[in-house]
Design a protein around this motif. Structure first.
Motif, PDB file in Angstrom:
ATOM      1  N   ARG A 371      28.041  70.485  15.762  1.00 24.19           N
ATOM      2  CA  ARG A 371      26.966  71.245  15.427  1.00 24.19           C
ATOM      3  C   ARG A 371      27.193  71.813  14.072  1.00 24.19           C
ATOM      4  NH1 ARG A 371      25.931  75.826  18.781  1.00 24.19           N
ATOM      5  NH2 ARG A 371      27.220  76.925  17.153  1.00 24.19           N
ATOM      6  N   GLU A 372      28.500  72.502  14.048  1.00 26.23           N
ATOM      7  CA  GLU A 372      28.850  73.021  12.721  1.00 26.23           C
ATOM      8  C   GLU A 372      29.033  71.965  11.513  1.00 26.23           C
ATOM      9  OE1 GLU A 372      28.022  76.314  12.112  1.00 26.23           O
ATOM     10  OE2 GLU A 372      27.932  76.790  14.326  1.00 26.23           O
ATOM     11  N   ALA A 373      29.721  70.995  12.031  1.00 27.99           N
ATOM     12  CA  ALA A 373      30.199  70.075  10.987  1.00 27.99           C
ATOM     13  C   ALA A 373      29.096  69.148  10.619  1.00 27.99           C
ATOM     14  CB  ALA A 373      31.337  69.141  11.701  1.00 27.99           C
ATOM     15  N   ASP A 374      28.052  68.834  11.517  1.00 31.96           N
ATOM     16  CA  ASP A 374      26.919  68.134  11.136  1.00 31.96           C
ATOM     17  C   ASP A 374      26.098  68.803  10.015  1.00 31.96           C
ATOM     18  OD1 ASP A 374      27.558  65.882  12.593  1.00 31.96           O
ATOM     19  OD2 ASP A 374      26.219  66.481  14.402  1.00 31.96           O
ATOM     20  N   SER A 375      26.010  70.125  10.425  1.00 29.37           N
ATOM     21  CA  SER A 375      25.069  71.213   9.155  1.00 29.37           C
ATOM     22  C   SER A 375      25.992  70.954   8.111  1.00 29.37           C
ATOM     23  CB  SER A 375      25.068  72.424   9.979  1.00 29.37           C
ATOM     24  OG  SER A 375      24.189  72.463  11.045  1.00 29.37           O
ATOM     25  N   LEU A 376      27.024  71.445   8.054  1.00 32.36           N
ATOM     26  CA  LEU A 376      27.832  71.454   6.820  1.00 32.36           C
ATOM     27  C   LEU A 376      27.897  70.203   5.863  1.00 32.36           C
ATOM     28  CD1 LEU A 376      29.452  73.480   5.524  1.00 32.36           C
ATOM     29  CD2 LEU A 376      31.617  72.912   6.553  1.00 32.36           C
ATOM     30  N   THR A 377      28.024  68.802   6.503  1.00 24.93           N
ATOM     31  CA  THR A 377      28.052  67.678   5.910  1.00 24.93           C
ATOM     32  C   THR A 377      26.659  67.284   5.415  1.00 24.93           C
ATOM     33  OG1 THR A 377      28.167  66.510   7.951  1.00 24.93           O
ATOM     34  CG2 THR A 377      30.269  67.073   7.126  1.00 24.93           C
ATOM     35  N   GLU A 378      25.604  67.610   6.026  1.00 26.87           N
ATOM     36  CA  GLU A 378      24.376  67.315   5.620  1.00 26.87           C
ATOM     37  C   GLU A 378      24.113  67.913   4.648  1.00 26.87           C
ATOM     38  OE1 GLU A 378      19.947  67.617   7.221  1.00 26.87           O
ATOM     39  OE2 GLU A 378      21.223  66.601   8.483  1.00 26.87           O
ATOM     40  N   CYS A 379      24.304  69.023   4.638  1.00 30.26           N
ATOM     41  CA  CYS A 379      24.200  70.032   3.292  1.00 30.26           C
ATOM     42  C   CYS A 379      25.028  69.670   2.280  1.00 30.26           C
ATOM     43  CB  CYS A 379      24.466  71.554   3.723  1.00 30.26           C
ATOM     44  SG  CYS A 379      23.253  72.523   4.555  1.00 30.26           S
ATOM     45  N   ALA A 380      26.017  69.385   2.434  1.00 34.95           N
ATOM     46  CA  ALA A 380      26.949  68.640   1.213  1.00 34.95           C
ATOM     47  C   ALA A 380      26.589  67.587   0.766  1.00 34.95           C
ATOM     48  CB  ALA A 380      28.652  68.456   2.071  1.00 34.95           C
ATOM     49  N   ASP A 381      26.128  66.462   1.424  1.00 37.82           N
ATOM     50  CA  ASP A 381      25.333  65.423   0.832  1.00 37.82           C
ATOM     51  C   ASP A 381      24.330  65.562  -0.061  1.00 37.82           C
ATOM     52  OD1 ASP A 381      26.924  63.628   2.110  1.00 37.82           O
ATOM     53  OD2 ASP A 381      25.520  63.225   3.835  1.00 37.82           O
ATOM     54  N   GLU A 382      23.340  66.732   0.230  1.00 34.86           N
ATOM     55  CA  GLU A 382      22.206  67.208  -0.536  1.00 34.86           C
ATOM     56  C   GLU A 382      22.807  67.921  -1.718  1.00 34.86           C
ATOM     57  OE1 GLU A 382      18.987  69.255   1.397  1.00 34.86           O
ATOM     58  OE2 GLU A 382      19.055  67.439   3.106  1.00 34.86           O
ATOM     59  N   LEU A 383      23.707  68.602  -1.573  1.00 35.01           N
ATOM     60  CA  LEU A 383      24.392  69.332  -2.806  1.00 35.01           C
ATOM     61  C   LEU A 383      25.445  68.828  -3.762  1.00 35.01           C
ATOM     62  CD1 LEU A 383      24.242  73.225  -1.105  1.00 35.01           C
ATOM     63  CD2 LEU A 383      22.576  72.158  -2.708  1.00 35.01           C
TER      64      LEU A 383
END
Length: 414
Positions: A371-383
């Protein structure tokens, strides 16, 4: 006036005779004193601003005025004070003004002294009052030094341990200290006398809300102000809008809610974190996350049915980022992706996003890690940011996820 200032000199000398833990700042003391700019030490009440000022000036010939002294304020006369200072402290090289915001029109007097060439160290506990008035009269003429409660490293130093060099045999003791710090926070009085921490912080919180803020702003409905403070304290690390808070607390006006939120921020009691967006107008409309200056206030005052270890850790990471100089208006944010995945902290330098930081107390579960890694990487893609960190209580690892390497670090190493 000479009697008042002479009595304050005795107070100054007594304070100078006591042992203190050196605090960590980014400034060199010799360079500070050599500069003719005003040294402005700001921060919450009771965090060591006066002590830091005294340590900067120790072994120097300096005069001292304490504006928490009602007699000094009641008998104030600019010219008389100046003449009395010169008699009590003949030939002084520096002037320390402690809690200067208590003096009406203090900025005009300080500006006058600056023009006379007086080398000053000034302390104060009101962020808005000090920054706005210093900026209006003394732009470019002061250096601001922000003092917060003890950092984790300073907490370790007080307990005769080094956070950066923990021997294997000391690991259990170190974990115990970190857990303790997470709960009692870093106010110096609490670090020195842990048994009185909750009582001390409860009284301090009440004094800031019921006395400092109320007196400064002539607040009539103090109950509403206190209810807002208690609600935010019990729901720290959550996101709110002023509309939601007004509705939840039954306030008649959103404008009053915004005003009270501002009052609670001024004495460094609460911080508000914006949701990151490239468009300023959109960012200002989004809910803000609320953080408290010290975890100890949560333990002492908040109405919580559970221990909230994750939020205590997140709040501590936030305060550490503020301590490092990140600004909640310019360089520190939270972020929510288009799919509503959240990253706790986004740091920025100029227009560039530098780092994404997630906080998770216990990452041992596969489900939690995903859960934490998915949230972090999805935000990383957008930013468009690849510098990703998850801060935990005591776990260290590297997670390879969706093409990113995520650095997992324990709070002590962070």
């Amino acid at each position: 006036m000479i009697t008042i200032i002479s009595n304050q000199k005795k107070e100054r000398d007594l304070l100078l005779s006591r042992p203190y833990l050196p605090r960590h700042t980014k400034y060199n003391v010799a360079d500070l004193l050599q500069s003719k700019q005003i040294k402005l030490i700001t921060g919450p009440r009771r965090t060591g601003k006066s002590t830091e000022a005294l340590m900067i000036l120790k072994n120097k010939n300096f005069a001292y005025l304490n504006f928490d002294d009602g007699k000094l304020l009641a008998n104030w006369d600019d010219d008389l004070v100046w003449e009395s200072l010169r008699q009590v402290y003949p030939g002084f090289d520096y002037l320390l003004l402690d809690e200067v915001q208590n003096l009406k029109n203090w900025d005009i007097w300080v500006s006058k002294l600056y023009r006379l060439g007086v080398n000053m160290v000034v302390t104060g506990s009101n962020a808005k009052l000090l920054s706005s008035e210093m900026a209006s009269l003394l732009t470019g003429r002061y250096i601001q030094i922000e003092m917060l409660p003890f950092s984790l490293g300073e907490f370790f130093a007080w307990n005769h341990k080094s956070l950066s060099h923990i021997a294997p045999e000391d690991e259990a003791v170190a974990q115990s200290l970190i857990f303790e710090y997470l709960h009692i926070g870093g106010y110096p009085e609490c670090v020195m006398a842990k048994s009185v921490a909750q009582s001390y912080l409860s009284s301090l919180f009440d004094a800031i809300v019921w006395k400092d803020i109320t007196k400064r702003h002539n607040v009539r409905n103090v109950d509403d102000l206190n209810n807002l403070a208690m609600y935010m304290l019990s729901n720290f690390c959550n996101a709110f809008s002023a509309n939601e808070l007004a509705r939840e607390l039954g306030f008649s006006s959103v404008a009053t809610t915004k005003k009270f939120m501002g009052y609670l921020r001024e004495p460094y009691l609460f911080y508000y974190l914006n949701r990151y967006n490239n468009k300023m107008k959109v960012m200002k409309k989004a809910p803000q996350k609320v953080y408290v200056v010290d975890n100890g206030f949560v333990e002492a005052k908040a109405f919580n049915l559970s221990e909230n270890l994750g939020r205590l850790l997140e709040n501590q990471v936030f305060i550490e980022l503020v301590r490092r100089g990140f600004d909640t208006e310019k360089s520190l944010f939270y972020y929510r992706s288009r799919n509503n995945k959240e990253t706790d902290f986004v740091t920025r330098q100029g227009a560039r996003v530098c780092q994404l930081i997630q906080v998770c107390y216990d990452l041992s579960s596969e489900r939690t890690m995903k859960r934490e890694a998915d949230s972090l990487t999805e935000c990383a893609d957008e930013l468009n940011c690849s510098n990703l960190t998850i801060v935990t209580m005591n776990q260290k690892d590297t997670i390879h996820k969706n093409g990113y390497d995520i650095n997992v670090v324990p709070i002590g190493r962070f």
